[in-house]
Design an enzyme around this catalytic site. Structure first.
Site, PDB file in Angstrom:
ATOM      1  N   GLY A  51     -16.734   8.328  -4.816  1.00  0.00           N
ATOM      2  CA  GLY A  51     -18.167   8.197  -4.573  1.00  0.00           C
ATOM      3  C   GLY A  51     -18.961   9.150  -5.451  1.00  0.00           C
ATOM      4  N   HIS A  52     -18.558   9.234  -6.724  1.00  0.00           N
ATOM      5  CA  HIS A  52     -19.258  10.108  -7.664  1.00  0.00           C
ATOM      6  C   HIS A  52     -18.906   9.713  -9.094  1.00  0.00           C
ATOM      7  CE1 HIS A  52     -15.324  12.139  -7.178  1.00  0.00           C
ATOM      8  NE2 HIS A  52     -15.471  12.425  -8.458  1.00  0.00           N
ATOM      9  N   ALA A  53     -19.594  10.339 -10.031  1.00  0.00           N
ATOM     10  CA  ALA A  53     -19.301  10.220 -11.460  1.00  0.00           C
ATOM     11  C   ALA A  53     -19.275  11.627 -12.036  1.00  0.00           C
ATOM     12  CB  ALA A  53     -20.372   9.383 -12.170  1.00  0.00           C
ATOM     13  N   ARG A  98     -16.901   6.217  -9.662  1.00  0.00           N
ATOM     14  CA  ARG A  98     -15.633   5.789  -9.091  1.00  0.00           C
ATOM     15  C   ARG A  98     -15.638   5.945  -7.591  1.00  0.00           C
ATOM     16  NH1 ARG A  98     -13.635  10.229 -11.787  1.00  0.00           N
ATOM     17  NH2 ARG A  98     -15.262   9.531 -13.165  1.00  0.00           N
ATOM     18  N   ILE A 123     -22.077  13.870 -10.312  1.00  0.00           N
ATOM     19  CA  ILE A 123     -23.261  13.126  -9.872  1.00  0.00           C
ATOM     20  C   ILE A 123     -22.839  12.419  -8.583  1.00  0.00           C
ATOM     21  CG2 ILE A 123     -24.952  11.332 -10.399  1.00  0.00           C
ATOM     22  CD1 ILE A 123     -24.242  11.769 -13.389  1.00  0.00           C
TER      23      ILE A 123
END
Length: 137
Positions: A51-53, A98, A123
């Site tokens: 749940g982030h990049a 992802r 992020i």
């Protein structure tokens, strides 16, 4: 041909009657120097990870045991990858959102990361991610 947002990397599999062995070497199968290795396990049913990049850090994700789905998103294209073989890894480039889901019982997710942990590289908000992508194309 549809744009790909991730790439499956074949890792060497050395077959031996005593048990198989797979290796991943930096700057060979892993296209970067490895600065950090971490793994997740004992993931409760229905839980999601990721749940982030990352702005800079590239990663290689491996299902060393069990299976799970990795969804990659570049802001335009989303693609699902089922990871369930310990000699297949998923390369995740910079600036790719992802999320990991559908973990089987006993799944272990191993991640080889280019950079040490840096909170400023993450992020976590999808809207912020989309704005970041529109500026950093």
């Amino acid at each position: 041909m549809e744009k790909q947002v991730g790439q499956i990397v074949d890792l060497p599999k050395i077959v031996d009657p005593r048990g198989n062995l797979t290796v991943a070497e930096q700057m060979k199968e892993v296209p970067f120097a490895i600065s950090r290795v971490y793994w997740t396990y004992d993931i409760p049913g229905g839980a999601h990870r990721g749940g982030h990049a990352h702005k800079h850090c590239r990663e290689l994700i491996i299902a060393v045991s069990g299976s799970f789905i990795v969804t990659l998103d570049d802001g335009n294209v989303k693609q699902d990858f089922m990871l369930n073989l310990p000699n297949k890894a998923l390369f995740v480039d910079r600036g790719i959102w992802r999320s990991l889901s559908d973990f089987s019982s006993g799944a272990v997710c191993l991640v080889l990361a280019e950079d040490p942990f840096d909170e400023d590289d993450y992020i976590y908000d999808y809207g912020v991610f989309l704005r970041y992508k529109s500026v950093n194309v």
